[in-house]
Design a protein around this motif. Structure first.
Motif, PDB file in Angstrom:
ATOM      1  N   MET A 151     -32.821  21.401   9.177  1.00  0.00           N
ATOM      2  CA  MET A 151     -31.845  20.515   9.795  1.00  0.00           C
ATOM      3  C   MET A 151     -30.642  20.337   8.877  1.00  0.00           C
ATOM      4  SD  MET A 151     -34.467  17.669  11.342  1.00  0.00           S
ATOM      5  CE  MET A 151     -33.239  16.989  12.465  1.00  0.00           C
ATOM      6  N   LYS A 152     -29.528  19.910   9.456  1.00  0.00           N
ATOM      7  CA  LYS A 152     -28.321  19.686   8.660  1.00  0.00           C
ATOM      8  C   LYS A 152     -28.457  18.466   7.750  1.00  0.00           C
ATOM      9  CE  LYS A 152     -25.088  22.173  11.541  1.00  0.00           C
ATOM     10  NZ  LYS A 152     -23.827  22.152  12.300  1.00  0.00           N
ATOM     11  N   ALA A 153     -29.284  17.500   8.141  1.00  0.00           N
ATOM     12  CA  ALA A 153     -29.594  16.323   7.324  1.00  0.00           C
ATOM     13  C   ALA A 153     -31.089  16.080   7.468  1.00  0.00           C
ATOM     14  CB  ALA A 153     -28.794  15.118   7.805  1.00  0.00           C
ATOM     15  N   PRO A 154     -31.715  15.444   6.483  1.00  0.00           N
ATOM     16  CA  PRO A 154     -33.164  15.208   6.578  1.00  0.00           C
ATOM     17  C   PRO A 154     -33.548  14.477   7.858  1.00  0.00           C
ATOM     18  CG  PRO A 154     -32.385  14.689   4.382  1.00  0.00           C
ATOM     19  CD  PRO A 154     -31.162  14.936   5.230  1.00  0.00           C
ATOM     20  N   ILE A 155     -34.717  14.820   8.361  1.00  0.00           N
ATOM     21  CA  ILE A 155     -35.214  14.160   9.561  1.00  0.00           C
ATOM     22  C   ILE A 155     -35.359  12.670   9.294  1.00  0.00           C
ATOM     23  CG2 ILE A 155     -37.668  14.537   9.046  1.00  0.00           C
ATOM     24  CD1 ILE A 155     -37.895  15.146  12.156  1.00  0.00           C
ATOM     25  N   HIS A 156     -35.026  11.861  10.300  1.00  0.00           N
ATOM     26  CA  HIS A 156     -35.147  10.414  10.174  1.00  0.00           C
ATOM     27  C   HIS A 156     -35.786   9.883  11.442  1.00  0.00           C
ATOM     28  CE1 HIS A 156     -34.286   6.336   8.889  1.00  0.00           C
ATOM     29  NE2 HIS A 156     -33.963   6.103  10.154  1.00  0.00           N
ATOM     30  N   LEU A 157     -36.965   9.281  11.288  1.00  0.00           N
ATOM     31  CA  LEU A 157     -37.660   8.644  12.399  1.00  0.00           C
ATOM     32  C   LEU A 157     -37.326   7.161  12.379  1.00  0.00           C
ATOM     33  CD1 LEU A 157     -41.060  10.440  11.943  1.00  0.00           C
ATOM     34  CD2 LEU A 157     -39.666  10.550  13.999  1.00  0.00           C
ATOM     35  N   ALA A 158     -36.725   6.675  13.457  1.00  0.00           N
ATOM     36  CA  ALA A 158     -36.387   5.260  13.575  1.00  0.00           C
ATOM     37  C   ALA A 158     -37.477   4.556  14.379  1.00  0.00           C
ATOM     38  CB  ALA A 158     -35.039   5.096  14.275  1.00  0.00           C
ATOM     39  N   GLU A 208     -43.468   3.101  18.727  1.00  0.00           N
ATOM     40  CA  GLU A 208     -42.497   3.851  19.505  1.00  0.00           C
ATOM     41  C   GLU A 208     -41.362   4.175  18.539  1.00  0.00           C
ATOM     42  OE1 GLU A 208     -39.592   3.238  23.392  1.00  0.00           O
ATOM     43  OE2 GLU A 208     -40.812   1.569  22.664  1.00  0.00           O
ATOM     44  N   ALA A 209     -40.982   5.443  18.474  1.00  0.00           N
ATOM     45  CA  ALA A 209     -39.949   5.860  17.517  1.00  0.00           C
ATOM     46  C   ALA A 209     -39.069   6.933  18.146  1.00  0.00           C
ATOM     47  CB  ALA A 209     -40.597   6.398  16.241  1.00  0.00           C
ATOM     48  N   GLU A 210     -37.955   7.196  17.490  1.00  0.00           N
ATOM     49  CA  GLU A 210     -37.075   8.268  17.942  1.00  0.00           C
ATOM     50  C   GLU A 210     -36.384   8.894  16.741  1.00  0.00           C
ATOM     51  OE1 GLU A 210     -34.214   6.515  20.591  1.00  0.00           O
ATOM     52  OE2 GLU A 210     -33.102   5.582  18.964  1.00  0.00           O
ATOM     53  N   THR A 211     -35.892  10.080  16.958  1.00  0.00           N
ATOM     54  CA  THR A 211     -35.108  10.766  15.943  1.00  0.00           C
ATOM     55  C   THR A 211     -33.913  11.423  16.623  1.00  0.00           C
ATOM     56  OG1 THR A 211     -35.223  12.284  14.059  1.00  0.00           O
ATOM     57  CG2 THR A 211     -36.366  12.976  16.061  1.00  0.00           C
ATOM     58  N   ASP A 212     -32.857  11.619  15.875  1.00  0.00           N
ATOM     59  CA  ASP A 212     -31.671  12.281  16.413  1.00  0.00           C
ATOM     60  C   ASP A 212     -30.971  12.976  15.258  1.00  0.00           C
ATOM     61  OD1 ASP A 212     -29.605  13.172  17.979  1.00  0.00           O
ATOM     62  OD2 ASP A 212     -28.867  11.180  18.532  1.00  0.00           O
ATOM     63  N   GLY A 213     -30.927  14.287  15.313  1.00  0.00           N
ATOM     64  CA  GLY A 213     -30.280  15.041  14.244  1.00  0.00           C
ATOM     65  C   GLY A 213     -29.889  16.427  14.727  1.00  0.00           C
ATOM     66  N   GLU A 214     -29.042  17.072  13.949  1.00  0.00           N
ATOM     67  CA  GLU A 214     -28.576  18.406  14.301  1.00  0.00           C
ATOM     68  C   GLU A 214     -29.299  19.449  13.457  1.00  0.00           C
ATOM     69  OE1 GLU A 214     -24.422  20.932  14.853  1.00  0.00           O
ATOM     70  OE2 GLU A 214     -24.345  18.841  14.208  1.00  0.00           O
ATOM     71  N   MET A 215     -29.748  20.480  14.147  1.00  0.00           N
ATOM     72  CA  MET A 215     -30.451  21.582  13.512  1.00  0.00           C
ATOM     73  C   MET A 215     -29.447  22.567  12.908  1.00  0.00           C
ATOM     74  SD  MET A 215     -33.585  20.787  14.351  1.00  0.00           S
ATOM     75  CE  MET A 215     -34.355  22.261  13.757  1.00  0.00           C
ATOM     76  N   LEU A 216     -29.916  23.353  11.946  1.00  0.00           N
ATOM     77  CA  LEU A 216     -29.064  24.403  11.389  1.00  0.00           C
ATOM     78  C   LEU A 216     -28.683  25.429  12.453  1.00  0.00           C
ATOM     79  CD1 LEU A 216     -30.814  25.029   7.946  1.00  0.00           C
ATOM     80  CD2 LEU A 216     -28.704  23.741   8.401  1.00  0.00           C
ATOM     81  N   ASN A 217     -29.525  25.561  13.490  1.00  0.00           N
ATOM     82  CA  ASN A 217     -29.222  26.498  14.568  1.00  0.00           C
ATOM     83  C   ASN A 217     -28.282  25.893  15.611  1.00  0.00           C
ATOM     84  OD1 ASN A 217     -30.902  24.762  16.008  1.00  0.00           O
ATOM     85  ND2 ASN A 217     -32.562  26.248  16.238  1.00  0.00           N
ATOM     86  N   GLY A 218     -27.763  24.673  15.348  1.00  0.00           N
ATOM     87  CA  GLY A 218     -26.797  24.038  16.230  1.00  0.00           C
ATOM     88  C   GLY A 218     -27.405  23.185  17.324  1.00  0.00           C
ATOM     89  N   ARG A 219     -28.702  23.243  17.502  1.00  0.00           N
ATOM     90  CA  ARG A 219     -29.340  22.433  18.531  1.00  0.00           C
ATOM     91  C   ARG A 219     -29.443  20.975  18.067  1.00  0.00           C
ATOM     92  NH1 ARG A 219     -32.746  27.307  19.376  1.00  0.00           N
ATOM     93  NH2 ARG A 219     -32.069  28.113  21.375  1.00  0.00           N
ATOM     94  N   ARG A 220     -29.508  20.081  19.037  1.00  0.00           N
ATOM     95  CA  ARG A 220     -29.673  18.652  18.748  1.00  0.00           C
ATOM     96  C   ARG A 220     -31.146  18.307  18.923  1.00  0.00           C
ATOM     97  NH1 ARG A 220     -27.546  13.731  22.418  1.00  0.00           N
ATOM     98  NH2 ARG A 220     -28.254  12.037  21.066  1.00  0.00           N
ATOM     99  N   TYR A 221     -31.741  17.748  17.877  1.00  0.00           N
ATOM    100  CA  TYR A 221     -33.136  17.324  17.943  1.00  0.00           C
ATOM    101  C   TYR A 221     -33.152  15.811  18.094  1.00  0.00           C
ATOM    102  CZ  TYR A 221     -38.075  16.853  17.013  1.00  0.00           C
ATOM    103  OH  TYR A 221     -39.413  16.568  17.138  1.00  0.00           O
TER     104      TYR A 221
END
Length: 145
Positions: A65-72, A86-99
């Motif tokens: 990922m472009k930044a470390p994974i963060h579970l909120a 209940e948690a969520e994460t939101d980040g951008e992958m090196l392959n350009g996808r949004r996780y």
């Protein structure tokens, strides 16, 4: 342990995962800890990891990922030695996808440590963003195209 003490252990777990602190993850888990994904498909996402393998997962994922994974943590409830989150994460992958996955975790504690964790999340999103992830070995992990 009290319910609030068990919740504190779970909060510490999320802090350790978010910081990629393998030693802290190990310290928070029992010797026979088991992390299970509750995915139904694909087969490679039907995972059971012991404590050593699981401790390597957050830093391995973060390297994809472009930044470390963060579970909120959005919500936490519990009864006795069982805590759900209940948690969520939101980040951008090196392959350009949004996780931007949503999760439900079921934790069971024993003697003040995490004993079992079951993760429910969108396996389609995980597969499309990460491909197959091999804990501790980002070079062997197969990021989705």
């Amino acid at each position: 342990m009290s319910l609030e003490a068990n919740k504190a252990v779970v909060r510490s777990y999320f802090e350790a995962v978010n910081s990629g602190n393998c030693d802290a993850i190990l310290a928070l888990t029992t010797e026979n800890f088991l992390f299970t994904t509750m995915a139904r498909a694909p087969d490679w996402l039907q995972i059971e990891w012991g404590r050593e393998a699981f401790s390597q997962v957050p830093p391995t994922m973060s390297q994809l990922m472009k930044a470390p994974i963060h579970l909120a943590v959005l919500n936490m409830i519990g009864e006795g030695n069982k805590i759900t989150v209940e948690a969520e994460t939101d980040g951008e992958m090196l392959n350009g996808r949004r996780y931007n996955n949503a999760y439900h975790f079921a934790f069971e504690l024993a003697d003040g440590k995490l004993h079992r964790v079951r993760e429910y999340s969108c396996s389609y999103l995980a597969q499309s963003c990460f491909g197959a992830v091999e804990p501790g070995n980002p070079e062997a992990s197969k990021m989705a195209d």
